[in-house]
Design an enzyme around this catalytic site. Structure first.
Site, mmCIF file in Angstrom:
data_model
loop_
_atom_site.group_PDB
_atom_site.id
_atom_site.type_symbol
_atom_site.label_atom_id
_atom_site.label_comp_id
_atom_site.label_asym_id
_atom_site.label_seq_id
_atom_site.Cartn_x
_atom_site.Cartn_y
_atom_site.Cartn_z
ATOM 1 N NE ARG A 79 5.210 -27.560 -1.442
ATOM 2 C CZ ARG A 79 6.225 -28.615 -2.700
ATOM 3 N NH1 ARG A 79 6.491 -28.588 -3.692
ATOM 4 N NH2 ARG A 79 6.210 -28.980 -2.167
ATOM 5 C CE1 TYR A 115 4.254 -3.297 7.045
ATOM 6 C CE2 TYR A 115 5.652 -5.535 5.736
ATOM 7 C CZ TYR A 115 4.678 -4.734 7.153
ATOM 8 O OH TYR A 115 4.526 -6.019 8.100
ATOM 9 C CG ASP A 121 2.716 -3.409 -1.389
ATOM 10 O OD1 ASP A 121 1.460 -3.108 -0.890
ATOM 11 O OD2 ASP A 121 3.817 -2.879 0.094
ATOM 12 C CE LYS A 132 -1.318 -5.599 6.884
ATOM 13 N NZ LYS A 132 -0.355 -4.843 6.316
HETATM 14 C C1 LIG Z 1 1.259 -5.417 6.167
HETATM 15 C C2 LIG Z 1 1.953 -5.452 5.104
HETATM 16 C C3 LIG Z 1 2.449 -5.759 4.055
HETATM 17 C C4 LIG Z 1 3.016 -7.244 4.967
HETATM 18 O O1 LIG Z 1 2.156 -8.142 4.186
HETATM 19 P P1 LIG Z 1 2.129 -9.371 5.345
HETATM 20 O O2 LIG Z 1 0.613 -9.383 4.805
HETATM 21 O O3 LIG Z 1 1.721 -8.703 6.782
HETATM 22 O O4 LIG Z 1 3.088 -10.401 5.096
HETATM 23 C C5 LIG Z 1 3.399 -5.305 2.866
HETATM 24 N N1 LIG Z 1 3.437 -4.440 2.267
HETATM 25 C C6 LIG Z 1 2.432 -3.173 3.497
HETATM 26 C C7 LIG Z 1 1.590 -1.787 2.401
HETATM 27 C C8 LIG Z 1 1.930 -3.266 4.917
HETATM 28 O O5 LIG Z 1 0.987 -2.997 5.252
#
Ligand SMILES: *Cc1c(COP(=O)(O)O)cnc(C)c1O
Length: 417
Positions: free
Chosen positions: A79, A131, A203, A228
């Site tokens: 972990r 998001y 982000d 992504k």
């Molecule tokens: C998908 C996404 C998230 C969340 O990520 P997960 O891997 O789905 O938990 C956060 N910020 C943005 C801009 C995203 O596109």
């Protein structure tokens, strides 16, 4: 001749003294000067010291044998640390020009770790078209615990400054934003943040480290949903945080180990594989994105296209200054005010798959109001400009003409053109 790249450990000599090998420090010093593509393939990664395996093995283990109680090779329990994950963390940190990186079981797990540092009464200033999952985490889990979130248009510096007070701990931004492609000036926000002693977190999921490196622009922390573009093949869910602040890194590593949002080694392997082609994929996403954006802009059935590459986009100049290119994310509105028509169009595409998420090799279409942004209350969503009729594209790396023909037939069919 040594067929390994320079920085790899040399094979042992038969007899004689071991030849000098390039140290990890040498590697890190040269990797910071590498072209992005070289970094994507090599940075932060070493052949497995026990076998020479050039690709990082999947260390599918929960624990590690100790020689004596408390004496181990840096790994005690998985972990806290796993070698596959450690390699991915250093590889991803290199892509963001960061000293420290941490991988999480999802993007939300990563954001959760950042917000867990706050205490009741602490305030955060965030973008107003975040998001949906971030909005839900902030408002449904943390606001009831006493943290305060201000949602403002971060491209408006006056609005940001008017929310700052002695309780403000952090500015949380996405740029370009999801789904309206608003652009925040990271350097300007970092100056405001520094002047007030608050942290700036970005982000960077939509841009990917190929297009934009927030730490270089003054941010304190950069976050990715590795689900992504970093993973890039829609086969893994993962999050990532990077920083140059060692104390912040230690705090986040403590939260990761304490809360347990750690990714498994198989998933780390998939992202390690994904990032080796990040630069190639991103170039293709950008090239196709540009073609699709201009196609939509001149289409008789389309009323509005959101893409920061258009010179008339309000954030174009900033995007041009802080990004390498404009990416493959595009939102648009049809010439119809009926939600039904937009939803039907999204269901008529054949190459674009109707699905949540983004950043994979395949093109996706989505209807934010009923899909990615359904967790934001409608009045709030409308106020930030995410209408019921907005459609969002994640333009993939297929042939651009096929993507354009697919959108054309779906738009014409939905509007009866
Ligand atoms: C998908 C996404 C998230 C969340 O990520 P997960 O891997 O789905 O938990 C956060 N910020 C943005 C801009 C995203 O596109």
């Amino acid at each position: 001749m040594n067929r390994y790249p320079q920085f790899c450990p040399q094979p042992p000599h038969k007899g004689g003294a071991a030849p000098s090998t390039k140290s990890k420090e040498d590697h890190e010093n040269s990797s910071s000067r590498w072209d992005f593509g070289t970094k994507a393939v090599h940075a932060g990664i070493f052949p497995d010291p026990s076998t020479g395996a050039i690709m990082t093995p999947i260390f599918q283990t929960s624990t590690y044998v100790q020689e004596y109680p408390g004496q181990h090779k840096g790994y005690a329990y998985a972990r806290g640390k796993n070698p596959t994950r450690s390699q991915l963390e250093s590889a991803l940190a290199a892509l963001e020009n960061a000293q420290h990186g941490l991988c999480f079981s999802s993007g939300m797990g990563a954001i959760d770790a950042v917000i867990k540092r706050l205490r009741p009464g602490d305030e955060v200033i965030c973008g107003d078209d975040l998001y949906g999952g971030s909005y839900r985490l902030f408002m449904r889990l943390y606001e009831p615990m006493g943290m305060v979130f201000h949602f403002v248009d971060l491209s408006d510096e006056g609005a940001v400054k008017s929310c700052l007070n002695e309780k403000t701990k952090m500015i949380w931004t996405e740029t370009p934003t999801n789904p309206l492609m608003k652009v925040a000036d990271i350097r300007a926000l970092s100056m405001i943040a520094k002047a007030h002693g608050v942290m700036l977190a970005v982000d960077n999921t939509f841009a990917s480290p190929y297009l934009q490196n927030p730490l270089d622009l003054g941010a304190d922390l950069v976050m990715h949903s590795a689900t992504k573009y970093l993973g890039g093949h829609s086969d893994v869910v993962m999050g990532f945080l990077a920083t140059n602040n060692s104390a912040l890194h230690e705090e986040l590593a403590f939260i990761l180990n304490s809360s347990g949002a750690n990714p498994g080694p198989m998933d780390c392997y998939l992202v390690l594989r994904g990032i080796k082609t990040l630069h190639l994929r991103m170039k293709a996403h950008c090239e196709n994105g540009r073609k699709v954006a201009y196609f939509l802009q001149q289409h008789p059935g389309v009323s509005k296209v959101y893409w920061p590459g258009f010179p008339e986009h309000p954030g174009h100049a900033i995007a041009q200054a802080q990004m390498k290119d404009f990416g493959g994310m595009i939102s648009f509105e049809l010439k119809s005010d009926q939600e039904e028509v937009a939803m039907r169009m999204a269901s008529y595409t054949k190459v674009f798959a109707l699905a949540e998420s983004l950043g994979g090799v395949e093109s996706l279409i989505g209807h934010p109001a009923s899909m990615t942004h359904a967790s934001i209350p409608r009045p709030q969503r409308l106020a930030s400009g995410v209408s019921d009729t907005l459609l969002r594209l994640s333009v993939g790396i297929e042939g651009a003409d096929d993507l354009i023909m697919d959108l054309d037939q779906a738009i014409r069919r939905a509007l009866g053109l």
